[in-house]
Scaffold this motif. Structure first.
Motif, PDB file in Angstrom:
ATOM      1  N   ASN A 131       0.825  -1.200   0.000  1.00 52.82           N
ATOM      2  CA  ASN A 131       0.000   0.000   0.000  1.00 52.82           C
ATOM      3  C   ASN A 131       0.869   1.264   0.000  1.00 52.82           C
ATOM      4  OD1 ASN A 131      -2.749   1.279   0.458  1.00 52.82           O
ATOM      5  ND2 ASN A 131      -1.655   2.019   2.261  1.00 52.82           N
ATOM      6  N   TYR A 132       1.848   1.307   0.904  1.00 55.48           N
ATOM      7  CA  TYR A 132       2.676   2.509   0.992  1.00 55.48           C
ATOM      8  C   TYR A 132       3.627   2.635  -0.192  1.00 55.48           C
ATOM      9  CZ  TYR A 132       0.940   3.852   5.536  1.00 55.48           C
ATOM     10  OH  TYR A 132       0.128   4.276   6.556  1.00 55.48           O
ATOM     11  N   ALA A 133       4.115   1.524  -0.696  1.00 51.87           N
ATOM     12  CA  ALA A 133       4.958   1.580  -1.890  1.00 51.87           C
ATOM     13  C   ALA A 133       4.188   2.212  -3.046  1.00 51.87           C
ATOM     14  CB  ALA A 133       5.431   0.183  -2.267  1.00 51.87           C
ATOM     15  N   ASP A 134       2.961   1.781  -3.249  1.00 52.02           N
ATOM     16  CA  ASP A 134       2.155   2.290  -4.360  1.00 52.02           C
ATOM     17  C   ASP A 134       1.731   3.735  -4.135  1.00 52.02           C
ATOM     18  OD1 ASP A 134       2.422  -0.180  -5.537  1.00 52.02           O
ATOM     19  OD2 ASP A 134       0.445  -0.901  -4.941  1.00 52.02           O
ATOM     20  N   LEU A 135       1.395   4.088  -2.898  1.00 51.49           N
ATOM     21  CA  LEU A 135       1.010   5.473  -2.610  1.00 51.49           C
ATOM     22  C   LEU A 135       2.160   6.434  -2.887  1.00 51.49           C
ATOM     23  CD1 LEU A 135      -1.043   5.315   0.727  1.00 51.49           C
ATOM     24  CD2 LEU A 135      -1.868   6.053  -1.513  1.00 51.49           C
ATOM     25  N   ALA A 136       3.370   6.017  -2.538  1.00 56.22           N
ATOM     26  CA  ALA A 136       4.525   6.878  -2.783  1.00 56.22           C
ATOM     27  C   ALA A 136       4.768   7.062  -4.278  1.00 56.22           C
ATOM     28  CB  ALA A 136       5.767   6.298  -2.106  1.00 56.22           C
ATOM     29  N   VAL A 137       4.605   5.990  -5.051  1.00 50.90           N
ATOM     30  CA  VAL A 137       4.799   6.069  -6.501  1.00 50.90           C
ATOM     31  C   VAL A 137       3.729   6.951  -7.144  1.00 50.90           C
ATOM     32  CG1 VAL A 137       4.721   4.732  -8.652  1.00 50.90           C
ATOM     33  CG2 VAL A 137       6.004   3.867  -6.686  1.00 50.90           C
ATOM     34  N   GLU A 138       2.490   6.832  -6.657  1.00 53.26           N
ATOM     35  CA  GLU A 138       1.368   7.559  -7.258  1.00 53.26           C
ATOM     36  C   GLU A 138       1.313   9.031  -6.845  1.00 53.26           C
ATOM     37  OE1 GLU A 138      -1.857   5.286  -5.784  1.00 53.26           O
ATOM     38  OE2 GLU A 138      -1.357   3.498  -6.978  1.00 53.26           O
ATOM     39  N   HIS A 139       2.128   9.416  -5.880  1.00 51.22           N
ATOM     40  CA  HIS A 139       2.069  10.787  -5.368  1.00 51.22           C
ATOM     41  C   HIS A 139       2.317  11.808  -6.466  1.00 51.22           C
ATOM     42  CE1 HIS A 139       2.631  14.296  -2.865  1.00 51.22           C
ATOM     43  NE2 HIS A 139       3.852  14.458  -3.350  1.00 51.22           N
ATOM     44  N   GLU A 140       1.478  12.833  -6.510  1.00 52.10           N
ATOM     45  CA  GLU A 140       1.649  13.943  -7.447  1.00 52.10           C
ATOM     46  C   GLU A 140       1.930  15.215  -6.662  1.00 52.10           C
ATOM     47  OE1 GLU A 140      -1.710  14.259  -9.996  1.00 52.10           O
ATOM     48  OE2 GLU A 140      -1.479  12.247 -10.840  1.00 52.10           O
ATOM     49  N   GLU A 141       3.000  15.889  -7.027  1.00 56.63           N
ATOM     50  CA  GLU A 141       3.337  17.136  -6.347  1.00 56.63           C
ATOM     51  C   GLU A 141       2.277  18.203  -6.628  1.00 56.63           C
ATOM     52  OE1 GLU A 141       7.141  18.187  -7.854  1.00 56.63           O
ATOM     53  OE2 GLU A 141       8.223  16.653  -6.706  1.00 56.63           O
ATOM     54  N   ARG A 142       2.008  19.005  -5.638  1.00 55.02           N
ATOM     55  CA  ARG A 142       1.121  20.149  -5.861  1.00 55.02           C
ATOM     56  C   ARG A 142       1.871  21.178  -6.704  1.00 55.02           C
ATOM     57  NH1 ARG A 142      -0.652  24.900  -1.680  1.00 55.02           N
ATOM     58  NH2 ARG A 142      -1.988  26.039  -3.157  1.00 55.02           N
ATOM     59  N   VAL A 143       1.262  21.610  -7.796  1.00 62.90           N
ATOM     60  CA  VAL A 143       1.885  22.554  -8.726  1.00 62.90           C
ATOM     61  C   VAL A 143       0.895  23.674  -9.009  1.00 62.90           C
ATOM     62  CG1 VAL A 143       2.877  22.857 -11.027  1.00 62.90           C
ATOM     63  CG2 VAL A 143       3.245  20.706  -9.786  1.00 62.90           C
ATOM     64  N   TRP A 144       1.344  24.926  -8.935  1.00 58.17           N
ATOM     65  CA  TRP A 144       0.474  26.057  -9.253  1.00 58.17           C
ATOM     66  C   TRP A 144       1.307  27.308  -9.567  1.00 58.17           C
ATOM     67  CZ3 TRP A 144       2.239  24.967  -4.533  1.00 58.17           C
ATOM     68  CH2 TRP A 144       2.520  26.006  -3.636  1.00 58.17           C
ATOM     69  N   ASP A 145       0.659  28.264 -10.214  1.00 58.28           N
ATOM     70  CA  ASP A 145       1.282  29.551 -10.533  1.00 58.28           C
ATOM     71  C   ASP A 145       0.682  30.632  -9.651  1.00 58.28           C
ATOM     72  OD1 ASP A 145       2.878  28.502 -12.559  1.00 58.28           O
ATOM     73  OD2 ASP A 145       1.262  28.663 -14.027  1.00 58.28           O
ATOM     74  N   SER A 146       1.543  31.514  -9.130  1.00 57.08           N
ATOM     75  CA  SER A 146       1.080  32.566  -8.238  1.00 57.08           C
ATOM     76  C   SER A 146       2.066  33.717  -8.230  1.00 57.08           C
ATOM     77  CB  SER A 146       0.912  32.017  -6.818  1.00 57.08           C
ATOM     78  OG  SER A 146       0.617  33.042  -5.898  1.00 57.08           O
ATOM     79  N   LYS A 147       1.551  34.923  -8.416  1.00 54.13           N
ATOM     80  CA  LYS A 147       2.356  36.152  -8.296  1.00 54.13           C
ATOM     81  C   LYS A 147       3.621  36.096  -9.152  1.00 54.13           C
ATOM     82  CE  LYS A 147       0.587  37.139  -3.686  1.00 54.13           C
ATOM     83  NZ  LYS A 147       0.877  37.424  -2.268  1.00 54.13           N
ATOM     84  N   GLY A 148       3.437  35.612 -10.377  1.00 54.44           N
ATOM     85  CA  GLY A 148       4.543  35.592 -11.310  1.00 54.44           C
ATOM     86  C   GLY A 148       5.542  34.483 -11.101  1.00 54.44           C
ATOM     87  N   THR A 149       5.227  33.513 -10.213  1.00 52.50           N
ATOM     88  CA  THR A 149       6.136  32.395  -9.980  1.00 52.50           C
ATOM     89  C   THR A 149       5.427  31.070 -10.260  1.00 52.50           C
ATOM     90  OG1 THR A 149       5.544  32.213  -7.637  1.00 52.50           O
ATOM     91  CG2 THR A 149       7.404  33.645  -8.188  1.00 52.50           C
ATOM     92  N   HIS A 150       6.239  30.068 -10.658  1.00 59.50           N
ATOM     93  CA  HIS A 150       5.763  28.699 -10.796  1.00 59.50           C
ATOM     94  C   HIS A 150       6.169  27.962  -9.527  1.00 59.50           C
ATOM     95  CE1 HIS A 150       4.550  24.996 -12.730  1.00 59.50           C
ATOM     96  NE2 HIS A 150       5.707  24.453 -12.400  1.00 59.50           N
ATOM     97  N   ASN A 151       5.196  27.288  -8.885  1.00 58.51           N
ATOM     98  CA  ASN A 151       5.406  26.729  -7.551  1.00 58.51           C
ATOM     99  C   ASN A 151       5.200  25.215  -7.525  1.00 58.51           C
ATOM    100  OD1 ASN A 151       5.331  29.443  -5.856  1.00 58.51           O
ATOM    101  ND2 ASN A 151       3.688  29.532  -7.365  1.00 58.51           N
TER     102      ASN A 151
END
Length: 486
Positions: A121-141
């Protein structure tokens, strides 16, 4: 040094596992079978400060390479380990049954396979993890999960294999290295886990097992400044000691502690199902942190409920945990038996009514009869303190508000069980009962992605799913000015 103990035909090393090798100690401690206390299973290596230093050093040195692997690469190791657990489930179940007396059939069919599932379960959850990505105040985060470092994991004597894997798996999946310190009353299955880690080809030092007393080797481990995470399951007094050490080194710390959970039954419930589940709280002799040990029943159905409860309790069989007919195991240790009997004797002295049980099943054994107590009042010790044995209390209430107030009247808040036939009441009371997990019309159904932990003196932090992976990670926010790179 003695290479292996033979436990009912299962070979188990009595030594520590540090840096990919077995390591002995000059002193040892005994482990005996609760089913026959005269049966010395073996002498186990007793770690000290030097042992702790050796283990933390091994984990520290192994950390950079393990942390540098991708989640997918770490998952490959963890799935191989899960395969080995499944292949060896009978051996693990035999050793753990002999070591702490949990029912062998239950171990083989449920708890050991759950250990394999924890790693998958934890092996698969770690692989499936997607980083939070967003743009704000002229920066890519981006929010990045970084491995934290060596993690010390301290586990209890009840269900030791399952609970060890529950804690070890997210630490490894997150990219941390691990030092596991199992309880001294049931150390054998942790040693078998080390064998399987070795067989799965984990790099030396990624996973280590150190055995011994909490006040000796455990104290040295949690006070080592190289340790970056501490995860503990056990008693409140020990948690306070560990928490002070964690605070001194500013180390994140989770604690899953005691419980005094309610089993709250309303007049519109399926009385037979609720009574059967209540009698089932004697399973494993009540040595379960989530046990619904406070039975609280609406007054209008109390007589019918109690009759059915006794009928189901009468079906319990105390005996050899290797026998498939046994439903109530021996208790873990003579010291614990005397502790539980102390609660019962003080209840008698307090004027609480011992409705059934209240005695040892055999004077020369570690079984205590399934005991039901009607307390004199809600302040009685047996209501307010965790007993961790086959001792349940029985109280009644008139209104929903009174029932919820009784359910929430202790300093604990690990879990709760509610029985009702009303969907509205299920939602209303389920929200009102204070606990990290509340089950309605069921018990011990677990989704491994859900958070698990307690409120009040039942714990600090959460395990399960992404909650555990985040605990074992350092979070970084990476901000890049847009159009500043090419």
């Amino acid at each position: 040094m003695t290479d292996r103990l033979m436990i009912e035909g299962v070979a188990v090393s009595p030594h520590h596992y540090i840096g990919g090798k077995r390591v002995s100690s000059p002193t040892t401690f005994e482990t005996r079978s609760p089913m026959n206390w005269d049966n010395l299973l073996g002498n186990i290596a007793r770690g000290d400060g030097q042992t702790a230093d050796l283990a933390v050093t091994a984990a520290t040195e192994a950390f950079p390479a393990w942390a540098a692997l991708t989640s997918k690469e770490r998952a490959a190791y963890m799935h191989r380990l899960a395969d080995l657990i499944e292949e060896n489930k009978e051996k693990i179940a035999i050793a753990e049954c002999m070591d702490m007396a949990m029912l062998q059939e239950s171990l083989e069919l449920r708890l050991v396979p759950r250990g394999a599932l924890n790693f998958r379960n934890y092996a698969d959850l770690a692989v499936e993890h997607e980083e939070r990505v967003w743009d704000s105040k002229g920066t890519h985060n981006r929010v990045i999960r970084m491995p934290a470092g060596p993690a010390v994991i301290i586990t209890p004597w009840n269900a030791p294999f399952m609970l060890s894997t529950w804690k070890v798996a997210p630490a490894l999946a997150a990219g941390n290295t691990v030092i596991l310190k199992p309880a001294e009353w049931s150390p054998l299955s942790a040693s078998l886990l080390a064998d399987m880690v070795d067989q799965a080809g984990f790099p030396p030092g990624v996973f280590n097992v150190v055995q011994g007393m909490g006040y000796e080797v455990g104290n040295a481990l949690v006070n080592d400044p190289r340790v970056k995470r501490i995860s503990f399951t056990g008693s409140v007094p020990t948690a306070r000691i560990i928490g002070k050490a964690a605070a001194e080194n500013v180390v994140p710390f989770t604690a899953e502690l005691g419980g005094k959970s309610c089993l709250l039954v309303f007049e519109d419930a399926d009385i037979d199902a609720a009574a059967k589940k209540a009698a089932g709280q004697y399973d494993d002799s009540g040595q379960v942190c989530m046990c619904g040990s406070r039975i609280i029943v609406q007054e209008s159905i109390a007589e019918e409920f109690e009759k059915k409860f006794h009928e189901y309790t009468d079906k319990h069989i105390m005996g050899d945990s290797k026998n498939g007919d046994t439903t109530m195991s021996a208790m873990i240790h003579p010291t614990h038996v005397e502790r539980v009997m102390g609660f019962i004797e003080r209840a008698r002295e307090n004027g609480d009514e011992i409705v059934r049980g209240g005695k040892k099943y055999k004077e020369d054994g570690l079984w205590v009869e399934p005991t039901l107590i009607k307390p004199k009042n809600n302040d009685s010790e047996v209501v307010q303190s965790e007993i961790f044995g086959p001792v349940l209390t029985f109280q009644t209430f008139k209104t929903e508000e009174e029932g919820v107030a009784l359910a929430n009247s202790t300093v604990f808040g690990l879990s709760g069980i509610v029985y009702t036939g009303s969907r509205d009441r299920a939602e209303r009371v389920g929200r009102a009962v204070r606990g990290g997990t509340v089950w309605v019309n069921t018990f011990l159904v677990r989704d491994l992605t859900a958070p698990f932990g307690g409120i009040g003196l039942s714990g600090l932090g959460r395990e399960g799913g992404h909650y555990a992976l985040e605990f074992h990670s350092d979070l970084k926010t990476l901000q890049i000015l847009e159009d500043s790179t090419s």
